[in-house]
Design a protein around this motif. Sequence first.
Motif, PDB file in Angstrom:
ATOM      1  N   ILE A  60      13.574  -5.232  27.104  1.00 30.08           N
ATOM      2  CA  ILE A  60      14.704  -6.163  27.093  1.00 30.08           C
ATOM      3  C   ILE A  60      15.552  -5.969  28.345  1.00 30.08           C
ATOM      4  CG2 ILE A  60      14.783  -6.275  24.578  1.00 30.08           C
ATOM      5  CD1 ILE A  60      17.251  -4.435  24.691  1.00 30.08           C
ATOM      6  N   ASP A  61      16.314  -6.984  28.672  1.00 24.87           N
ATOM      7  CA  ASP A  61      17.266  -6.946  29.776  1.00 24.87           C
ATOM      8  C   ASP A  61      18.541  -6.274  29.278  1.00 24.87           C
ATOM      9  OD1 ASP A  61      19.000  -7.387  31.859  1.00 24.87           O
ATOM     10  OD2 ASP A  61      18.872  -9.573  31.809  1.00 24.87           O
ATOM     11  N   LEU A  62      18.812  -5.072  29.763  1.00 32.01           N
ATOM     12  CA  LEU A  62      19.980  -4.337  29.275  1.00 32.01           C
ATOM     13  C   LEU A  62      21.284  -5.081  29.528  1.00 32.01           C
ATOM     14  CD1 LEU A  62      19.116  -0.650  30.254  1.00 32.01           C
ATOM     15  CD2 LEU A  62      19.158  -1.649  27.964  1.00 32.01           C
ATOM     16  N   GLN A  63      21.343  -5.850  30.595  1.00 32.46           N
ATOM     17  CA  GLN A  63      22.577  -6.583  30.879  1.00 32.46           C
ATOM     18  C   GLN A  63      22.870  -7.645  29.816  1.00 32.46           C
ATOM     19  OE1 GLN A  63      22.248  -8.094  34.888  1.00 32.46           O
ATOM     20  NE2 GLN A  63      22.886  -6.142  35.780  1.00 32.46           N
TER      21      GLN A  63
ATOM     22  N   ALA B 231      15.546  -4.087  16.748  1.00 35.85           N
ATOM     23  CA  ALA B 231      16.106  -2.732  16.710  1.00 35.85           C
ATOM     24  C   ALA B 231      16.537  -2.282  18.097  1.00 35.85           C
ATOM     25  CB  ALA B 231      15.089  -1.759  16.130  1.00 35.85           C
ATOM     26  N   ILE B 232      15.694  -2.513  19.116  1.00 39.46           N
ATOM     27  CA  ILE B 232      16.090  -2.043  20.451  1.00 39.46           C
ATOM     28  C   ILE B 232      17.202  -2.907  21.032  1.00 39.46           C
ATOM     29  CG2 ILE B 232      13.884  -0.928  20.887  1.00 39.46           C
ATOM     30  CD1 ILE B 232      13.250  -3.209  22.859  1.00 39.46           C
ATOM     31  N   GLU B 233      17.277  -4.174  20.620  1.00 43.52           N
ATOM     32  CA  GLU B 233      18.402  -4.998  21.054  1.00 43.52           C
ATOM     33  C   GLU B 233      19.712  -4.436  20.518  1.00 43.52           C
ATOM     34  OE1 GLU B 233      15.922  -9.217  21.484  1.00 43.52           O
ATOM     35  OE2 GLU B 233      16.953  -8.733  19.608  1.00 43.52           O
ATOM     36  N   ALA B 234      19.713  -4.066  19.239  1.00 44.59           N
ATOM     37  CA  ALA B 234      20.917  -3.477  18.647  1.00 44.59           C
ATOM     38  C   ALA B 234      21.221  -2.109  19.252  1.00 44.59           C
ATOM     39  CB  ALA B 234      20.737  -3.366  17.133  1.00 44.59           C
ATOM     40  N   MET B 235      20.186  -1.308  19.463  1.00 41.31           N
ATOM     41  CA  MET B 235      20.382   0.021  20.045  1.00 41.31           C
ATOM     42  C   MET B 235      20.955  -0.069  21.458  1.00 41.31           C
ATOM     43  SD  MET B 235      16.878   1.770  18.640  1.00 41.31           S
ATOM     44  CE  MET B 235      17.010   3.263  19.615  1.00 41.31           C
TER      45      MET B 235
ATOM     46  N   GLN C 299      28.099   7.101  11.218  1.00 38.61           N
ATOM     47  CA  GLN C 299      28.720   8.305  11.773  1.00 38.61           C
ATOM     48  C   GLN C 299      28.021   8.800  13.034  1.00 38.61           C
ATOM     49  OE1 GLN C 299      31.542   9.190  10.264  1.00 38.61           O
ATOM     50  NE2 GLN C 299      31.122   7.541   8.787  1.00 38.61           N
ATOM     51  N   ARG C 300      26.874   8.238  13.377  1.00 35.16           N
ATOM     52  CA  ARG C 300      26.105   8.723  14.523  1.00 35.16           C
ATOM     53  C   ARG C 300      26.761   8.297  15.842  1.00 35.16           C
ATOM     54  NH1 ARG C 300      20.510   9.922  13.231  1.00 35.16           N
ATOM     55  NH2 ARG C 300      20.692  11.339  11.453  1.00 35.16           N
ATOM     56  N   PRO C 301      26.627   9.112  16.907  1.00 34.91           N
ATOM     57  CA  PRO C 301      27.125   8.696  18.225  1.00 34.91           C
ATOM     58  C   PRO C 301      26.333   7.511  18.756  1.00 34.91           C
ATOM     59  CG  PRO C 301      25.839  10.720  18.401  1.00 34.91           C
ATOM     60  CD  PRO C 301      26.015  10.449  16.939  1.00 34.91           C
ATOM     61  N   ARG C 302      26.955   6.688  19.575  1.00 35.08           N
ATOM     62  CA  ARG C 302      26.342   5.448  20.036  1.00 35.08           C
ATOM     63  C   ARG C 302      25.570   5.599  21.349  1.00 35.08           C
ATOM     64  NH1 ARG C 302      28.934   0.900  17.230  1.00 35.08           N
ATOM     65  NH2 ARG C 302      28.672  -0.517  19.001  1.00 35.08           N
ATOM     66  N   ALA C 303      25.989   6.469  22.216  1.00 27.67           N
ATOM     67  CA  ALA C 303      25.358   6.579  23.535  1.00 27.67           C
ATOM     68  C   ALA C 303      23.862   6.893  23.470  1.00 27.67           C
ATOM     69  CB  ALA C 303      26.088   7.611  24.388  1.00 27.67           C
ATOM     70  N   PRO C 304      23.390   7.770  22.572  1.00 27.67           N
ATOM     71  CA  PRO C 304      21.947   8.050  22.550  1.00 27.67           C
ATOM     72  C   PRO C 304      21.076   6.829  22.261  1.00 27.67           C
ATOM     73  CG  PRO C 304      23.152   9.762  21.384  1.00 27.67           C
ATOM     74  CD  PRO C 304      24.130   8.668  21.666  1.00 27.67           C
ATOM     75  N   GLN C 305      21.620   5.857  21.541  1.00 31.56           N
ATOM     76  CA  GLN C 305      20.848   4.646  21.255  1.00 31.56           C
ATOM     77  C   GLN C 305      20.575   3.888  22.561  1.00 31.56           C
ATOM     78  OE1 GLN C 305      20.501   5.134  18.017  1.00 31.56           O
ATOM     79  NE2 GLN C 305      22.274   6.491  17.982  1.00 31.56           N
TER      80      GLN C 305
ATOM     81  N   ALA D  66      17.199   2.491  27.510  1.00 32.12           N
ATOM     82  CA  ALA D  66      17.196   2.512  28.973  1.00 32.12           C
ATOM     83  C   ALA D  66      16.022   3.302  29.526  1.00 32.12           C
ATOM     84  CB  ALA D  66      18.517   3.092  29.490  1.00 32.12           C
ATOM     85  N   LYS D  67      15.579   4.321  28.821  1.00 32.28           N
ATOM     86  CA  LYS D  67      14.474   5.153  29.301  1.00 32.28           C
ATOM     87  C   LYS D  67      13.109   4.552  28.999  1.00 32.28           C
ATOM     88  CE  LYS D  67      17.008   9.527  28.913  1.00 32.28           C
ATOM     89  NZ  LYS D  67      17.176  10.778  28.119  1.00 32.28           N
ATOM     90  N   ALA D  68      12.987   3.802  27.909  1.00 34.42           N
ATOM     91  CA  ALA D  68      11.643   3.420  27.458  1.00 34.42           C
ATOM     92  C   ALA D  68      11.389   1.932  27.309  1.00 34.42           C
ATOM     93  CB  ALA D  68      11.351   4.098  26.111  1.00 34.42           C
ATOM     94  N   PHE D  69      12.440   1.113  27.143  1.00 38.36           N
ATOM     95  CA  PHE D  69      12.202  -0.264  26.708  1.00 38.36           C
ATOM     96  C   PHE D  69      12.963  -1.308  27.532  1.00 38.36           C
ATOM     97  CE2 PHE D  69      11.919   2.347  22.689  1.00 38.36           C
ATOM     98  CZ  PHE D  69      10.527   2.355  22.642  1.00 38.36           C
ATOM     99  N   THR D  70      13.020  -1.122  28.843  1.00 39.66           N
ATOM    100  CA  THR D  70      13.690  -2.115  29.678  1.00 39.66           C
ATOM    101  C   THR D  70      12.727  -3.224  30.083  1.00 39.66           C
ATOM    102  OG1 THR D  70      13.169  -0.983  31.745  1.00 39.66           O
ATOM    103  CG2 THR D  70      15.215  -0.355  30.623  1.00 39.66           C
ATOM    104  N   ARG D  71      13.300  -4.371  30.436  1.00 38.89           N
ATOM    105  CA  ARG D  71      12.491  -5.502  30.873  1.00 38.89           C
ATOM    106  C   ARG D  71      11.723  -5.166  32.152  1.00 38.89           C
ATOM    107  NH1 ARG D  71      14.918 -11.356  32.595  1.00 38.89           N
ATOM    108  NH2 ARG D  71      15.773 -10.060  34.261  1.00 38.89           N
ATOM    109  N   ASP D  72      12.354  -4.456  33.088  1.00 36.94           N
ATOM    110  CA  ASP D  72      11.658  -4.129  34.332  1.00 36.94           C
ATOM    111  C   ASP D  72      10.454  -3.228  34.085  1.00 36.94           C
ATOM    112  OD1 ASP D  72      13.207  -5.651  36.014  1.00 36.94           O
ATOM    113  OD2 ASP D  72      14.556  -4.022  36.580  1.00 36.94           O
TER     114      ASP D  72
END
Length: 357
Positions: A172-175, A272-276, A318-324, A329-335
């Motif tokens: 996906i496109d992170l932007q 799921a990855i869009e929400a993450m 209750q989980r932190p958001r940054a790890p999602q 960003a590490k595995a599922f970007t459009r590029d």
Amino acid sequence: MRIAVLCHVRQPIAQPFAGGMESQCWHLAAGLQARGHDVVLFASGDSDPRFTIDAVIPTHYDRTFPGAEHRGFAPLIAHLDDSYAAACDRIAAGGFDVLHNNSLHRFPLEPARTARVPTVTSLHVPPYDALRWFVHASIAPTHRLTATSAHHLAAWWPDGPPREASVLHNGIDLQAWPFVPEGDGSAVWFGRMTPDKAPHLAVQAARIAGVPLTLFGPIEDRDYWDADVVPLLGGSIRYGGHLDAAAVAFEIGRASAFVFTPCWDEPFGLVAIEAMACGLPVAAFDRGALREVIGETGCFAPPGDVSALARAITTAIQRPRAPQRDRVAKAFTRDRWLDRCEDLYRDVVGRDQGPSA
């Protein structure tokens, strides 16, 4: 390269997307075009006019044959066979370097056709009898096949895949899915309103957890929606509509957890990855490839266990958001996804070709 992208034609390749296949075909065409490739989209004629479209059929077939998708309706089968045969002939005569086939139709798989135009076929669904034999018989030097996850690949080839088949993770496109550092305490569900996606179970779990929930997505199965979902709406449970990507990204980003309730073996789980990417921890039934895709940041419940899913929702909030965001960003970007597509094209064509007119 000159690339034909052949699509499934149940729905148009246009926003708001009916599902993951439509979204990925749109982003594939747009991404390849942005990289300088000459792309022709073979799709229903009512798809996004920003692309060069060669219409497989004039209008997506859910409009002309509503509700006929899984009923073996002979007029629809004949309509699609004639249309895909003609589209494959046009592709063969069109001077294309490669065909990226996302159609779920048997004709583009035929070795006689892939010998004429090198083909990459992306499988988006679990193996089913109407297509399984044709996929297995399609192995050829000028054909590559991809599955969306290791779990999905193993489902198609339980005894081990051939060299020509490999994993191509969605991207996906992170932007387009901006990170939001804090949620509002609510949960969100996003997808097609069908029994196999089971939004009604998400509602039941959210009520047990005492967490507000908003549902987003197209109402595909109206009978199911009216009988099993509408009676559960009200109070802290609402339906937010079927929105375009920018609007749904905004709505998802405001929530604190994403609820995922597949009642089938999800090949990947694009939502799921869009929400993450927006930062949402995921509470999900542990089916198909979801644990592989979501990873240890997710909160899982046994399939169909609504009480356990309610506990997972409470934990996910209750989980932190940054790890999602980091995982996507590490595995599922459009590029990353497009890089892999280009590698497959060069491999199947058999020569080193960069973007060219």
